[in-house]
Design a protein around this motif. Structure first.
Motif, PDB file in Angstrom:
ATOM      1  N   PRO A  88       1.376  16.000  -2.219  1.00 33.89           N
ATOM      2  CA  PRO A  88       0.899  15.588  -0.902  1.00 33.89           C
ATOM      3  C   PRO A  88       1.136  14.098  -0.633  1.00 33.89           C
ATOM      4  O   PRO A  88       0.801  13.252  -1.461  1.00 33.89           O
ATOM      5  CB  PRO A  88      -0.611  15.894  -0.936  1.00 33.89           C
ATOM      6  N   GLY A  89       1.721  13.814   0.524  1.00 33.94           N
ATOM      7  CA  GLY A  89       1.809  12.435   0.997  1.00 33.94           C
ATOM      8  C   GLY A  89       2.794  11.544   0.270  1.00 33.94           C
ATOM      9  O   GLY A  89       2.818  10.337   0.519  1.00 33.94           O
ATOM     10  N   TRP A  90       3.650  12.107  -0.602  1.00 33.09           N
ATOM     11  CA  TRP A  90       4.478  11.243  -1.452  1.00 33.09           C
ATOM     12  C   TRP A  90       5.439  10.365  -0.669  1.00 33.09           C
ATOM     13  O   TRP A  90       5.725   9.239  -1.065  1.00 33.09           O
ATOM     14  CB  TRP A  90       5.263  12.072  -2.474  1.00 33.09           C
ATOM     15  N   SER A  91       5.939  10.877   0.469  1.00 32.05           N
ATOM     16  CA  SER A  91       6.898  10.060   1.209  1.00 32.05           C
ATOM     17  C   SER A  91       6.228   9.311   2.351  1.00 32.05           C
ATOM     18  O   SER A  91       6.887   8.599   3.097  1.00 32.05           O
ATOM     19  CB  SER A  91       8.028  10.936   1.749  1.00 32.05           C
ATOM     20  N   GLY A  92       4.931   9.458   2.458  1.00 28.62           N
ATOM     21  CA  GLY A  92       4.197   8.833   3.552  1.00 28.62           C
ATOM     22  C   GLY A  92       3.922   7.360   3.316  1.00 28.62           C
ATOM     23  O   GLY A  92       4.325   6.788   2.295  1.00 28.62           O
ATOM     24  N   PRO A  93       3.229   6.726   4.272  1.00 31.85           N
ATOM     25  CA  PRO A  93       3.066   5.274   4.258  1.00 31.85           C
ATOM     26  C   PRO A  93       2.136   4.740   3.151  1.00 31.85           C
ATOM     27  O   PRO A  93       2.082   3.531   2.962  1.00 31.85           O
ATOM     28  CB  PRO A  93       2.474   4.973   5.642  1.00 31.85           C
ATOM     29  N   ALA A  94       1.456   5.615   2.421  1.00 30.40           N
ATOM     30  CA  ALA A  94       0.620   5.124   1.329  1.00 30.40           C
ATOM     31  C   ALA A  94       1.397   5.067   0.019  1.00 30.40           C
ATOM     32  O   ALA A  94       0.974   4.411  -0.929  1.00 30.40           O
ATOM     33  CB  ALA A  94      -0.617   6.011   1.143  1.00 30.40           C
ATOM     34  N   VAL A  95       2.530   5.769  -0.053  1.00 30.24           N
ATOM     35  CA  VAL A  95       3.208   5.889  -1.350  1.00 30.24           C
ATOM     36  C   VAL A  95       4.632   5.330  -1.304  1.00 30.24           C
ATOM     37  O   VAL A  95       4.923   4.309  -1.919  1.00 30.24           O
ATOM     38  CB  VAL A  95       3.207   7.353  -1.842  1.00 30.24           C
ATOM     39  N   LEU A  96       5.551   5.966  -0.565  1.00 29.88           N
ATOM     40  CA  LEU A  96       6.932   5.477  -0.527  1.00 29.88           C
ATOM     41  C   LEU A  96       7.410   5.083   0.863  1.00 29.88           C
ATOM     42  O   LEU A  96       8.487   4.487   1.003  1.00 29.88           O
ATOM     43  CB  LEU A  96       7.888   6.534  -1.116  1.00 29.88           C
ATOM     44  N   GLY A  97       6.662   5.418   1.889  1.00 25.76           N
ATOM     45  CA  GLY A  97       7.049   5.021   3.240  1.00 25.76           C
ATOM     46  C   GLY A  97       8.426   5.513   3.630  1.00 25.76           C
ATOM     47  O   GLY A  97       9.151   4.814   4.324  1.00 25.76           O
ATOM     48  N   GLY A  98       8.805   6.690   3.171  1.00 24.83           N
ATOM     49  CA  GLY A  98      10.091   7.254   3.551  1.00 24.83           C
ATOM     50  C   GLY A  98      11.269   6.750   2.737  1.00 24.83           C
ATOM     51  O   GLY A  98      12.390   7.195   2.938  1.00 24.83           O
ATOM     52  N   ALA A  99      11.030   5.821   1.810  1.00 24.97           N
ATOM     53  CA  ALA A  99      12.153   5.299   1.014  1.00 24.97           C
ATOM     54  C   ALA A  99      12.638   6.366   0.041  1.00 24.97           C
ATOM     55  O   ALA A  99      11.833   6.985  -0.652  1.00 24.97           O
ATOM     56  CB  ALA A  99      11.707   4.060   0.251  1.00 24.97           C
ATOM     57  N   PRO A 100      13.947   6.581  -0.054  1.00 25.81           N
ATOM     58  CA  PRO A 100      14.461   7.599  -0.961  1.00 25.81           C
ATOM     59  C   PRO A 100      14.653   7.105  -2.397  1.00 25.81           C
ATOM     60  O   PRO A 100      14.937   7.906  -3.278  1.00 25.81           O
ATOM     61  CB  PRO A 100      15.814   7.965  -0.350  1.00 25.81           C
ATOM     62  N   ALA A 101      14.517   5.794  -2.604  1.00 30.98           N
ATOM     63  CA  ALA A 101      14.715   5.272  -3.954  1.00 30.98           C
ATOM     64  C   ALA A 101      13.503   4.429  -4.338  1.00 30.98           C
ATOM     65  O   ALA A 101      12.982   3.670  -3.523  1.00 30.98           O
ATOM     66  CB  ALA A 101      15.982   4.413  -4.019  1.00 30.98           C
TER      67      ALA A 101
END
Lengths: 227, 252, 262
Positions: free
Chosen positions: C174-187
């Protein structure tokens, strides 16, 4: 022992432990343009629950578990070191200890006979989840209830900050929290279960942006929130 | 319950108040007198704090805790004005809830007060300035010993009549910017009459910091309260903790 | 596929590092290349594609007192799906003795769609040991959503916990690519530096340039330099739009002699 009312009291955002002044990283995420609306706030809360929420709840549950043990102070010392190792950003270590100090102030006033003296941390203050575990044990909460209140606090504080920072419709934000309730329960159950294991195996869920945002936030000259 | 030091078995319990020698001169207060300064935005709270810093500069060991948005610009202003060393000022972030921080959930302010004493040494007086308030904001008695509420004539001469907990219950009401009264059409006698009606015996001071940059009458009131505080602290140990839920620890 | 590899380094009488043991099996093969400064450099050579879900790989590294070891991989590893429900594992267990040094600088781990992979590293560094440790994760091949990957790094220093972090990405997280964790960054990734000759560097952060009105996926990423508790070690943590930018973020820039990352 009936603990329902006690659980509600400890989970209440009005419990005087300074939560109102912390945004859980949201103020910095908003400033970075990453949280702008209800949708991105929801994603923020989901990610925060799965990372900081899970870790905090597991450590609160582990501290709760340590209360009746013979070498409580040593056990809490291990948890303190383990939590430090899971908190790479110095700004977040400081925040956790400041919040711990604030919670300790409340805990000592309300439960003067709880073993808060065994908490490590010195002048910097003890980590907030450890204080919460002891406080919840003093209140008679179960380990799962302890984890639940801790996990709940990591999302409600940030959600409330979202209402204040973004001017979002409070009904919609409350609906977000309602939608997260199931995930919060699951997170708490996972955290309470993890507390059965040794401290080094406790969850260590990382969130790179939480660290990065926290270090940016602490350099601001003007902040509305302490974190 | 006695304060912690009185538990020390080495203290002989021969006097009615253990730990206090009635023949010795009054000891300095165990902790600083904490005075809250609240009031609406723009009424002159910060100007009053600056005036009091000037007034007490050579007299008292002073600290300031501010709940307002506080910048290094503010600190530079105070330092340039020679008013107060920025090391003696702490800013508390209030998460957009300035009332909560001084009334309902005072931990961060108490931490700031402790932190001041830890870093700059013992203090005689700590001024706790609230963020911009409305008329309903007051300080918790758990945070401050006395509170001053500042209103100004430019806010209209009906402010004291409107009342609200700040106006009616503050230990001292300050009506600021009296020099502006003719310009804004405020009738000071009306304000005085309404304040008396609202506040009973509690004092009110009319002030113009432009004309009285040391805020003499406010400073005098604080001196009086400080003397009273020291006597009270010397005479009685702090009150016992409230009765609490002593649930046995470790119940799982 | 199951495979185990083992690397044991010691010093000879003249203080040069020698490999007391170096063995592996496909797809986990180890090759020594000519080193420098008396240390040894070892490459992990992938003998097959993968890891594929179901693979169980384990590498043990023991760096004895005074020995200097650098470990690289010849190429990025791509975690791929395998048998339904199966998980691939890559476990690294390393110990670094007093006066010894381990540089662990592999190429990226790429999480392909549908993969289920755990990269679990545990490192024990004795008091007086040196560790440079880099983890880099690319969430999906180009234009692809990643499968589920957990990168768990556990480091103890002088018998105390130094770093515990477990980064999870993928559809089940849950939420891994969201603004609390990676903010959409793929790397994303981190670089840990523990060096007794070098106290932790003070915190520093670079949010990566323009902010207002920029869609999160177009950002140049962000990096923070974080002194860990105890001030013995520094962690760089970063997010980035691509592997190259990430590598730039995770190449140590410090005053004084810089540990050679090659």
């Amino acid at each position: 022992m009936p603990t329902s009312s006690m659980l509600l009291l400890l989970a209440d955002g009005r419990f005087p432990a300074g939560a109102h002044a912390h945004s859980g990283g949201l103020e910095a995420a908003v400033a970075a343009g990453r949280v702008t609306d209800l949708g991105t706030l929801g994603e923020f809360l989901r990610g925060r629950l799965a990372t900081a929420g899970l870790v905090g709840a597991a450590f609160a549950a582990a501290a709760h578990r340590a209360v009746p043990t013979a070498d409580r102070a040593a056990e809490l010392g291990r948890l303190d070191a383990e939590l430090d190792a899971r908190t790479a950003a110095p700004a977040l270590r400081t925040v956790s200890r400041r919040q711990g100090r604030a919670l300790l102030r409340a805990g000592r006033a309300i439960w003067p006979y709880a073993p808060f003296g065994d908490l490590p941390g010195g002048a910097a203050g003890p980590h907030q989840p450890l204080v919460f575990g002891l406080l919840a044990a003093a209140a008679g909460l179960s380990r799962t209830e302890t984890a639940l209140a801790a996990a709940h606090g990591t999302v409600t504080g940030a959600a409330s900050a979202g209402v204040r920072l973004l001017g979002l419709d409070p009904y919609h934000v409350q609906a977000l929290l309602i939608a997260l309730a199931g995930a919060c329960d699951t997170t708490a159950a996972d955290a309470a279960r993890a507390a059965d294991g040794p401290p080094e195996e406790l969850p260590a869920a990382a969130a790179p942006l939480a660290d990065i945002h926290a270090e940016a936030h602490v350099t601001w000259e003007v902040r509305l929130f302490a974190s | 319950m006695r304060p912690e030091t009185a538990h020390d078995e080495s203290v002989p319990h021969t006097h009615p108040e253990p730990g206090v020698d009635p023949h010795a001169p009054l000891p300095p207060a165990a902790r600083a007198l904490r005075v809250g300064i609240g009031g609406p935005v723009g009424s002159g709270k910060t100007a009053l704090v600056a005036a009091l810093c000037r007034a007490f500069a050579d007299e008292l060991r002073l600290g300031v805790v501010t709940n307002d948005i506080y910048t290094t610009e503010d600190a530079d202003f105070l330092r340039r004005a020679g008013v107060l060393d920025p090391a003696r000022i702490r800013a508390v972030e209030t998460g957009c809830c300035p009332h909560t921080a001084i009334r309902d959930d005072i931990g961060a302010n108490l931490d700031a007060v402790d932190d001041l004493a830890d870093t700059v040494g013992p203090l005689d007086l700590v001024l706790v300035e609230s963020g911009g308030d409305n008329l309903t904001a007051t300080f918790s008695r758990g945070l401050v010993d006395r509170q001053i509420f500042v209103v100004d004539v430019a806010g209209g001469d009906k402010v004291p009549r409107k009342g609200g907990p700040g106006v009616t219950a503050a230990d001292l009401l300050v009506v600021n910017k009296t020099d502006l009264a003719p310009m804004v059409g405020a009738d000071l006698s009306v304000m005085d009459r309404d304040a008396r009606a609202r506040r009973g015996d509690l004092p009110t001071v009319f002030l113009s910091i432009t004309q009285d940059p040391l805020a003499h009458r406010v400073a005098e009131w604080i001196r009086h309260e400080l003397a009273h505080h020291r006597t009270a602290v010397a005479a009685a140990p702090p009150a016992a903790l409230p009765p609490s839920v002593a649930v046995p620890t470790g119940s799982a | 596929m199951r495979a185990a590899a083992r690397l044991v380094a010691r010093t000879d009488g003249r203080g040069r590092t020698v490999l007391a043991e170096l063995r592996g099996e496909p797809p986990l093969l180890l090759r020594q290349v000519p080193g420098r400064d008396g240390g040894v450099t070892v490459y992990v050579v992938g003998g097959a594609a993968g890891p594929l879900a179901g693979d169980d790989l384990r590498l043990d590294v023991e760096v004895g007192r005074g020995a200097v070891v650098r470990v690289h991989t010849v190429a990025a590893s791509v975690a791929l799906p395998g048998r339904p429900g199966a998980v691939s594992r890559m476990r690294v267990r390393a110990s670094v003795a007093e006066g010894a040094s381990l540089h662990w600088l592999p190429e990226q781990l790429v999480a392909a769609t549908g993969c289920a992979h755990l990269a679990d590293s545990r490192v024990m560094v004795a008091d007086g040991g040196t560790l440079l440790w880099r983890d880099e994760l690319i969430c999906g091949r180009y234009g692809e959503q990643p499968g589920d990957v957990v990168v768990r790094t556990t480091v103890d220093h002088a018998g105390r916990p130094l770093l515990r972090q477990s980064l999870a990405v993928g559809p089940d997280v849950p939420g891994w690519s969201g603004p609390a964790v990676l903010g959409g960054a793929p790397a994303t990734g981190s670089l840990l530096l523990l060096d007794p000759a070098r106290p932790a560097a003070p915190p520093e952060v670079d949010l990566g340039g323009p902010v207002a009105g920029t869609a999160s996926r177009e950002r140049p990423g962000a990096v923070a330099r974080l002194p860990l508790a105890g001030d013995a070690a520094t962690l760089w943590t970063a997010t980035a739009p691509d592997a190259d930018t990430l590598r730039q973020h995770l190449t140590p820039r410090l005053p004084g002699p810089v540990p050679a990352p090659t």
